[in-house]
Design a protein around this motif. Structure first.
Motif, PDB file in Angstrom:
ATOM      1  N   ASP A  34       5.650  -3.168  14.822  1.00  0.00           N
ATOM      2  CA  ASP A  34       6.387  -2.538  13.711  1.00  0.00           C
ATOM      3  C   ASP A  34       7.123  -1.308  14.225  1.00  0.00           C
ATOM      4  O   ASP A  34       6.791  -0.175  13.870  1.00  0.00           O
ATOM      5  CB  ASP A  34       5.411  -2.132  12.602  1.00  0.00           C
ATOM      6  CG  ASP A  34       4.704  -3.314  11.978  1.00  0.00           C
ATOM      7  OD1 ASP A  34       5.373  -4.122  11.315  1.00  0.00           O
ATOM      8  OD2 ASP A  34       3.483  -3.442  12.160  1.00  0.00           O
ATOM      9  N   ILE A  35       8.133  -1.514  15.051  1.00  0.00           N
ATOM     10  CA  ILE A  35       8.736  -0.358  15.714  1.00  0.00           C
ATOM     11  C   ILE A  35       9.600   0.480  14.778  1.00  0.00           C
ATOM     12  O   ILE A  35       9.827   1.653  15.050  1.00  0.00           O
ATOM     13  CB  ILE A  35       9.548  -0.776  16.960  1.00  0.00           C
ATOM     14  CG1 ILE A  35      10.767  -1.616  16.583  1.00  0.00           C
ATOM     15  CG2 ILE A  35       8.682  -1.514  17.952  1.00  0.00           C
ATOM     16  CD1 ILE A  35      11.673  -1.866  17.769  1.00  0.00           C
ATOM     17  N   PHE A  36      10.077  -0.102  13.669  1.00  0.00           N
ATOM     18  CA  PHE A  36      10.910   0.674  12.756  1.00  0.00           C
ATOM     19  C   PHE A  36      10.113   1.310  11.623  1.00  0.00           C
ATOM     20  O   PHE A  36      10.698   1.960  10.757  1.00  0.00           O
ATOM     21  CB  PHE A  36      12.022  -0.207  12.170  1.00  0.00           C
ATOM     22  CG  PHE A  36      13.074  -0.590  13.178  1.00  0.00           C
ATOM     23  CD1 PHE A  36      13.996   0.339  13.625  1.00  0.00           C
ATOM     24  CD2 PHE A  36      13.126  -1.873  13.691  1.00  0.00           C
ATOM     25  CE1 PHE A  36      14.957  -0.001  14.568  1.00  0.00           C
ATOM     26  CE2 PHE A  36      14.076  -2.228  14.631  1.00  0.00           C
ATOM     27  CZ  PHE A  36      15.000  -1.287  15.075  1.00  0.00           C
ATOM     28  N   ASN A  37       8.799   1.123  11.618  1.00  0.00           N
ATOM     29  CA  ASN A  37       7.973   1.714  10.556  1.00  0.00           C
ATOM     30  C   ASN A  37       6.745   2.403  11.148  1.00  0.00           C
ATOM     31  O   ASN A  37       5.699   1.776  11.346  1.00  0.00           O
ATOM     32  CB  ASN A  37       7.525   0.645   9.554  1.00  0.00           C
ATOM     33  CG  ASN A  37       6.744   1.243   8.391  1.00  0.00           C
ATOM     34  OD1 ASN A  37       6.559   2.461   8.303  1.00  0.00           O
ATOM     35  ND2 ASN A  37       6.269   0.400   7.494  1.00  0.00           N
ATOM     36  N   PRO A  38       6.833   3.706  11.425  1.00  0.00           N
ATOM     37  CA  PRO A  38       5.674   4.411  11.994  1.00  0.00           C
ATOM     38  C   PRO A  38       4.536   4.584  11.007  1.00  0.00           C
ATOM     39  O   PRO A  38       3.455   5.031  11.388  1.00  0.00           O
ATOM     40  CB  PRO A  38       6.274   5.776  12.378  1.00  0.00           C
ATOM     41  CG  PRO A  38       7.451   5.951  11.478  1.00  0.00           C
ATOM     42  CD  PRO A  38       8.009   4.577  11.268  1.00  0.00           C
ATOM     43  N   SER A  75       9.198  11.398  10.641  1.00  0.00           N
ATOM     44  CA  SER A  75      10.387  10.921   9.941  1.00  0.00           C
ATOM     45  C   SER A  75      10.438   9.400   9.954  1.00  0.00           C
ATOM     46  O   SER A  75       9.821   8.747  10.796  1.00  0.00           O
ATOM     47  CB  SER A  75      11.643  11.484  10.605  1.00  0.00           C
ATOM     48  OG  SER A  75      11.713  11.072  11.963  1.00  0.00           O
ATOM     49  N   VAL A  76      11.183   8.847   9.018  1.00  0.00           N
ATOM     50  CA  VAL A  76      11.333   7.398   8.941  1.00  0.00           C
ATOM     51  C   VAL A  76      12.684   7.087   8.301  1.00  0.00           C
ATOM     52  O   VAL A  76      13.213   7.860   7.500  1.00  0.00           O
ATOM     53  CB  VAL A  76      10.177   6.771   8.122  1.00  0.00           C
ATOM     54  CG1 VAL A  76      10.276   7.144   6.658  1.00  0.00           C
ATOM     55  CG2 VAL A  76      10.146   5.251   8.269  1.00  0.00           C
ATOM     56  N   ASN A  77      13.259   5.954   8.687  1.00  0.00           N
ATOM     57  CA  ASN A  77      14.543   5.501   8.143  1.00  0.00           C
ATOM     58  C   ASN A  77      15.653   6.539   8.281  1.00  0.00           C
ATOM     59  O   ASN A  77      16.518   6.666   7.414  1.00  0.00           O
ATOM     60  CB  ASN A  77      14.388   5.091   6.668  1.00  0.00           C
ATOM     61  CG  ASN A  77      13.490   3.887   6.497  1.00  0.00           C
ATOM     62  OD1 ASN A  77      13.230   3.157   7.447  1.00  0.00           O
ATOM     63  ND2 ASN A  77      12.995   3.677   5.290  1.00  0.00           N
ATOM     64  N   ASP A  78      15.610   7.296   9.376  1.00  0.00           N
ATOM     65  CA  ASP A  78      16.693   8.230   9.672  1.00  0.00           C
ATOM     66  C   ASP A  78      17.227   7.972  11.079  1.00  0.00           C
ATOM     67  O   ASP A  78      17.697   8.878  11.751  1.00  0.00           O
ATOM     68  CB  ASP A  78      16.220   9.681   9.537  1.00  0.00           C
ATOM     69  CG  ASP A  78      15.067  10.004  10.487  1.00  0.00           C
ATOM     70  OD1 ASP A  78      14.576   9.069  11.163  1.00  0.00           O
ATOM     71  OD2 ASP A  78      14.665  11.176  10.564  1.00  0.00           O
ATOM     72  N   ASP A  79      17.141   6.710  11.500  1.00  0.00           N
ATOM     73  CA  ASP A  79      17.555   6.279  12.829  1.00  0.00           C
ATOM     74  C   ASP A  79      16.796   7.042  13.911  1.00  0.00           C
ATOM     75  O   ASP A  79      17.377   7.475  14.905  1.00  0.00           O
ATOM     76  CB  ASP A  79      19.066   6.442  13.013  1.00  0.00           C
ATOM     77  CG  ASP A  79      19.597   5.614  14.186  1.00  0.00           C
ATOM     78  OD1 ASP A  79      18.947   4.615  14.550  1.00  0.00           O
ATOM     79  OD2 ASP A  79      20.647   5.976  14.760  1.00  0.00           O
ATOM     80  N   GLY A 120      21.927  -0.510   7.333  1.00  0.00           N
ATOM     81  CA  GLY A 120      21.893   0.840   6.784  1.00  0.00           C
ATOM     82  C   GLY A 120      20.519   1.324   6.377  1.00  0.00           C
ATOM     83  O   GLY A 120      20.260   2.528   6.346  1.00  0.00           O
ATOM     84  N   HIS A 121      19.610   0.406   6.061  1.00  0.00           N
ATOM     85  CA  HIS A 121      18.266   0.814   5.658  1.00  0.00           C
ATOM     86  C   HIS A 121      17.491   1.451   6.802  1.00  0.00           C
ATOM     87  O   HIS A 121      16.497   2.147   6.555  1.00  0.00           O
ATOM     88  CB  HIS A 121      17.495  -0.405   5.137  1.00  0.00           C
ATOM     89  CG  HIS A 121      17.425  -1.543   6.113  1.00  0.00           C
ATOM     90  ND1 HIS A 121      18.540  -2.213   6.560  1.00  0.00           N
ATOM     91  CD2 HIS A 121      16.368  -2.103   6.750  1.00  0.00           C
ATOM     92  CE1 HIS A 121      18.174  -3.150   7.415  1.00  0.00           C
ATOM     93  NE2 HIS A 121      16.859  -3.104   7.552  1.00  0.00           N
TER      94      HIS A 121
END
Length: 913
Positions: free
Chosen positions: A591-595, A351-355, A194-195
Motif C-alpha cells: 500500500d505505497i500510496f496509503n501510509p 501527510s497523505v494524498n499530497d503527492d 488527481g486523488h
C-alpha cells in the motif's frame, strides 16, 4: 549453420511483423475507455478506506529480466541485440497487461470462480486442502493441476463445476458479460490521478483534472500500445474495474484480488496468452519469475489485501520509502535494522494524498518507476547477498568443525604469557560481539536471533541449504555458549583492566559499531584487519595459495566473529524478509500510496477519534454550562481528552508469522478549573489549575485586554527492564495559570452579583456559556484532516463543466465533488445525473419547474430538454438542500413527458396522445 540461418531469418521476420503491428496498435487511444471516479479523501477517510477493496490498481513493471532474456537470444542467433531486447521488454509489458486484464474480466463476468481468502469460512474442500498444503510455495504441482482444470473450464471445457470442487453460484460474480477492465499505459502522472495529490477539492485541482482529461493522449494510452517511444523497461499500467454495484464489490473485493493474483501466476506459466502476444518469445517468458518483475499497487487509499498488524504488512508497506524521489537510505540497509514496526510507531501521523511520493515531480511516469525499482532492487540485492553469504558461511563452518572445536580454536591467543594491545583488542572484539549476539543474560539480540528459526519465510529461504535453519541455529547456540563461558574466565583474570590500555574501537565489525553507537569519526578509515597467527585456519580451496579471496577465516577468533556476523545478518534479513525475499507464489501488493493502512491496522491512528472527542467535549461543556452557567458562581470546568497512544508493538509468533500486538496508552481525560474572581473583588481576574495536564490558561468567552502568567510541569520515570528495554512511565503533567482580562465572563458574572440575592439567575452568562459549547463543537466538526471527508469526482463531468465555462466556477466545486455535473445547485445537478443515467441521454438544458405543485420543502421539480425527445420532461424528486438525501418516485422515476414524443420515449403514452 543452415539451422542457425533459419533461426535468424525467423527471428528477424517476427521482429518485422511485430514492428508493423506496433504502428497499427499505436493508432489506438484510451480516450474511449471509461474512467472511474476519483475518490478524494483526507487523512481520516484514507485510513478508513484502507479496509475496503480497491477498484483500481497500478501494475509496476520491470522489463529487465525480459530484456536480458531476449538479449541473450538475439546474441545467440546473431540478430540485432538492441532491437530484440527492446522488442522483448515491450512484449513482456503487453503480455502481463493482457493476461491480467483477461483474468480480471473472466472473474467479473462469472467465467472464473472466486478463490476465497479466508479458508476457515470457505466451503471449497479441495481448494482448502491444497491451499493449506502449498501455503505460498513458489511451486506447488498439486495446486497447479487444480487451477489447470478451472482454467480449462473457463475456456469452455464443459466440465460441471461441482465435479472440480464444491463450487456454487456464490463463488461466481454475477455481472453482465462485457469489457469490465479499463487498461492504460501511464505516460506521466497527471490530474487523471488527481486523488493521489489532492486531499481537499478546490478550483485549481478540478481545473487540473479537467485539462488532463481533455489532453489525455499526452498522459495515457492503451496498455497494449506498441508505440516505440513508450518505455517498457520501467512501465506503470493502470487498471480500472468497471463495476455495476460498488457496494456488492465491497463484500467480495478482497477475494477478487486474491483470485486475480493466484490465477495470474498460474496463467503466466501455463496459459497460451503470453505466446499470443509474442509468438517467438512467449514460451521463453514462462521462465521469468513474474513475482520479481511485477508489483500490483492499489491506486489510492483502498487496498488489494486487507491490512493486518503483522510483519508481512508492515515490511511490505515499508517499500513506500523507496518510492520517494532520489536515493532513500532505508532502514533495511542498516547493519542492525530496527524493523518496520519501530518505524510505524516512531513516525506516527504523516501527510497523505499530497503527492508525498513525488510522482508529479517526474516528466514521465517511467522515470518515477525507474527510481522506485532501482531503490527496491538495490535493497533486495543487499538483503539477498547477506542472506546467501550467511547461509554459505554457516554451512561451511559447521561442516569444517564442531561447535566445541571452534570454541577451542579461539583459546590459544589467551594462553600466551603476555598480552600485547593487539592481542587484548582481538579478545575484546570476540567477547563483546559474542555477548551482544549470543549471551542470554544480556540479551541485546539473542531473543531476536532465537526467533528466526520460528519464521516460515526464513525456513523457506533455507530450502536449498545443505543444513536446515534449525541445525545452524543450534550450532551457533552451542558455539556462543562455550565462547561466552571462555570470555567470563577472561573477565575474571582482568586482562582488559590494565593501566594505559584502551581498546581500538575501529576493529569492531560494522554491525557492532552501529549497535554500540560508535561515533562515525571513529568508524571512518581503513578497517582494522583481523590478526593472523600462522597459516589461515579455513580455506575455500586447499590446493591454492592461502591468500586473498581463498581465505575463509584466518584464525579461530576470526571464524567465531564471522559466524556471529552471519547470524546477525540472518536476524537483520528476517525483519524485512516478507518485502524483499522472493519466496511468494503471487505478486506483492504494498500500500505505497496509503501510509495509514498499517497505522490503522496497528491502532496507531484512529480515524474516528476526533469525531468521538468532539462529541464527548460537547457533553462535558453542556454539563459545565448546566452547573455553572446559570448562576453567579465564579467557576467553570474545561474538559478535553488526550488521544490514545501506541507506545510499542509487542511481537508474537503465530503459525510461522510475526504478529504485532499494540501496547496502548489509553485516552485520558484532561481538565482544568477556572475561578473567575472578577465579580467578587471588582477586578476581572482569574486563576486556572490543570491538575493532570500542561493545559494553558484560557478565558472561556470573548477575550479583551489580557495579561497572563503560566507555569507548567511534566515529569515521568524511566524504569530499566530485562532484555535491554527501558520502560518510560506515563508522564505526569500539571499547570498553574493566572491572569487579568477585561472579558465578557467577568462582566456578566459581575452583573449577576449586583442584581442582588443569593445565586441569582444570569441569562446572559448562561447564553454565553451555551454558545461557547456549541461553537467549540461546530469548530471541531470542521476539522478537515481528522474528521473523515470524501468526495467522488467524475472526470467527464469536470471536463464538461470546464469546456462550458472556460474555467471551473467556485460554486461548482461542491457539486463536482459529489460526482455530478454543475447546475444551479446540488439538487438540480443530482436530478440531471439521475436523468442521464436512466435514459442514457445528455441533458441539454435544465430549468426549475416553478409551476409544479409541491407538498413539502424538499419536494422539487425540474424541466429537462435533451436528445431523448422534442419538448420537456418534468422530473419530480425529493432533495434536501445539501443534496445528501435525494430520491425519485417509483413510477417512471418521477419523470413525465410534456409532449407526445417525450411520453412515447418514456413509455407513458397509454392513450395514444
Amino acid at each position: 549453420m543452415r539451422t542457425l540461418e533459419l533461426c535468424k531469418h525467423l527471428v528477424m521476420t517476427l521482429v518485422l511483423v511485430n514492428s508493423i503491428g506496433a504502428k497499427a496498435q499505436s493508432m489506438n487511444s484510451a480516450s474511449d475507455i471509461p474512467f472511474n471516479n476519483l475518490r478524494i479523501t483526507n487523512r481520516a477517510q484514507c485510513a478508513l478506506d484502507s479496509d475496503m477493496p480497491t477498484d483500481s490498481v497500478f501494475l509496476v513493471l520491470d522489463g529487465y529480466n525480459a530484456g536480458k532474456l531476449t538479449y541473450s537470444l538475439a546474441k545467440n542467433v546473431g540478430a540485432d541485440v538492441t532491437a530484440m531486447s527492446a522488442q522483448g521488454m515491450q512484449d513482456f509489458r503487453i503480455a502481463v497487461s493482457r493476461l491480467t486484464k483477461t483474468v480480471a474480466n473472466r472473474i467479473l463476468t462469472g467465467t472464473l470462480p472466486l478463490l476465497p481468502l479466508n479458508l476457515k469460512t470457505s466451503k471449497l474442500s479441495v481448494y482448502n486442502g491444497l491451499a493449506e498444503k502449498c501455503d505460498k510455495k513458489t511451486y506447488c504441482p498439486e495446486l497447479n493441476t487444480y487451477l489447470a482444470k478451472i482454467w480449462e473450464n473457463s475456456q469452455g471445457a464443459g466440465t460441471a463445476w461441482s465435479k472440480i470442487d464444491n463450487f456454487t453460484a456464490a463463488n461466481f460474480v454475477k455481472a453482465k458479460p462485457r469489457e469490465r477492465v479499463g487498461c492504460y499505459y501511464l505516460k506521466k502522472f497527471s490530474g487523471l490521478q488527481g486523488h493521489l495529490h489532492t486531499s481537499a477539492l478546490d478550483v485549481a485541482s478540478l481545473q487540473d483534472m479537467a485539462q488532463s482529461y481533455l489532453n489525455q493522449d499526452k498522459n495515457i494510452t492503451d496498455c497494449e500500445d506498441r508505440e516505440a517511444s513508450l518505455d517498457s523497461r520501467n512501465a506503470i499500467v493502470q487498471m480500472n474495474l468497471q463495476l455495476d454495484d460498488a457496494g456488492e464489490f465491497d463484500q467480495y473485493g478482497f477475494d477478487f484480488w486474491n483470485s486475480v493474483k493466484i490465477y495470474l501466476s498460474f496463467a503466466w506459466r501455463y496459459s497460451s496468452i503470453p505466446a499470443q502476444v509474442s509468438p517467438h518469445m512467449g514460451e521463453l517468458f514462462k521462465s521469468i519469475a513474474l513475482e520479481e518483475s511485477v508489483m500490483m499497487v492499489p491506486n489510492g487509499c483502498k487496498s488489494v489485501e486487507k491490512p493486518s498488524c503483522d510483519a508481512e504488512t508492515l515490511s511490505l508497506n515499508s517499500i513506500r520509502e523507496l518510492a520517494k524521489p532520489g536515493a532513500n537510505p532505508a532502514d533495511s540497509f542498516k547493519e542492525n535494522p530496527e524493523g518496520p514496526e519501530k518505524g510505524a510507531v516512531n513516525n506516527g501521523a504523516r501527510s497523505v494524498n499530497d503527492d508525498f511520493l513525488g510522482t508529479r515531480g517526474y516528466q514521465e511516469a517511467a522515470d518515477w518507476v525507474e527510481n522506485f525499482r532501482k531503490n527496491y532492487v538495490q535493497n533486495r540485492g543487499s538483503m539477498k547477498s547477506r542472506l546467501q553469504s550467511a547461509i554459505q558461511f554457516m554451512n561451511v563452518m559447521s561442516a569444517a568443525m564442531t561447535a566445541s572445536e571452534l570454541a577451542e580454536f579461539v583459546k590459544p591467543l589467551a594462553l600466551t604469557g603476555t598480552y600485547s594491545p593487539s592481542h587484548r583488542d582481538e579478545l575484546y572484539y570476540l567477547c563483546t560481539e559474542t555477548r551482544l549476539a549470543a549471551d542470554q543474560r544480556l540479551d541485546f539480540m539473542k531473543s531476536g536471533i532465537d526467533k528466526i528459526k520460528n519464521l516460515s519465510v526464513m525456513q523457506k529461504a533455507f530450502e536449498s541449504s545443505p543444513k536446515s535453519l534449525d541445525q545452524l541455529s543450534a550450532y551457533f547456540d552451542s558455539s556462543g555458549t562455550q565462547i561466552v563461558g571462555f570470555c567470563d574466565s577472561l573477565e575474571r583474570k582482568n586482562i582488559w583492566n590494565v593501566e594505559g590500555y584502551q581498546v581500538n574501537r575501529n576493529g569492531f565489525n560494522p554491525w557492532a559499531k552501529e549497535l554500540l553507537s560508535i561515533p562515525m569519526a571513529e568508524a571512518v578509515g581503513t578497517e582494522k584487519p583481523a590478526l593472523s597467527f600462522g597459516a589461515p585456519l579455513l580455506l575455500w580451496d586447499k590446493s591454492k595459495a592461502p591468500e586473498g579471496g581463498n581465505v575463509i577465516c584466518s584464525s579461530g577468533i576470526d571464524c567465531a566473529r564471522k559466524m556471529t556476523k552471519a547470524m546477525v545478518d540472518l536476524y537483520a534479513v528476517s525483519k524485512y524478509a516478507d518485502a524483499f525475499l522472493p519466496v511468494s507464489s503471487t505478486v506483492s501488493s504494498p500500500d505505497i500510496f496509503n501510509p495509514y493502512a498499517e497505522l490503522k491496522a496497528c491502532k496507531i491512528y484512529d480515524p474516528w477519534y476526533q469525531t468521538r472527542r468532539a462529541n464527548k467535549r460537547l457533553f462535558a461543556d453542556l454539563t459545565s454550562t448546566a452547573l455553572f452557567g446559570w448562576n453567579a458562581l465564579p467557576m467553570y470546568v474545561d474538559v478535553d481528552f488526550a488521544a490514545p497512544k501506541v507506545t510499542s508493538l509487542k511481537q508474537l509468533i503465530d503459525n510461522g508469522s510475526v504478529k504485532f500486538d499494540p501496547v496502548l496508552q489509553k485516552s485520558k481525560m484532561q481538565y482544568s478549573i477556572l475561578a473567575d474572581f472578577g465579580p467578587l473583588v471588582g477586578a476581572p481576574c482569574a486563576v486556572s489549575i490543570a491538575p493532570n495536564s500542561a493545559k494553558a490558561f484560557n478565558f472561556y468567552a470573548f477575550n479583551g485586554i489580557t495579561m497572563n502568567y503560566c507555569k507548567s510541569n511534566s515529569d515521568g520515570t524511566a524504569i530499566g527492564e530485562t532484555n535491554g528495554n527501558v520502560n518510560n512511565s506515563q508522564p505526569h503533567s500539571r499547570s498553574y495559570c493566572g491572569g487579568c482580562s477585561i472579558n465578557f465572563v467577568g462582566v456578566t458574572s459581575s452583573a449577576a452579583m449586583t442584581s442582588g440575592g443569593w445565586l441569582p439567575v444570569n441569562p446572559i452568562k448562561l447564553g454565553i456559556y451555551f454558545f461557547r459549547s456549541i461553537h467549540r463543537f461546530v469548530q471541531a466538526k470542521k476539522d478537515k484532516v481528522n474528521i473523515p471527508i470524501a468526495s467522488e469526482v467524475n472526470l467527464k463531468r469536470v471536463a464538461e463543466t470546464y469546456q462550458k465555462h472556460g474555467f471551473i466556477p467556485e460554486y461548482c466545486v461542491e457539486q463536482l465533488g459529489a460526482g455530478v455535473g454543475c447546475y444551479q445547485n446540488i439538487c438540480a445537478a443530482k436530478a440531471a445525473d439521475f436523468f442521464e443515467r436512466t435514459t442514457g441521454k445528455k441533458v441539454e438544458e435544465l430549468d426549475w419547474d416553478s409551476a409544479a405543485p409541491t407538498t413539502s420543502t424538499i419536494t422539487k421539480s425540474v424541466l429537462i430538454r435533451s436528445s431523448l425527445c422534442k419538448g420537456d420532461v418534468r422530473l419530480k424528486f425529493n432533495c434536501t438542500d445539501d443534496g445528501k438525501k435525494f430520491s425519485t418516485y417509483d413510477r417512471f422515476g418521477g419523470m413525465y413527458g410534456r409532449t407526445k414524443e417525450c411520453r412515447d420515449a418514456l413509455g407513458q403514452n397509454f392513450w395514444g396522445h
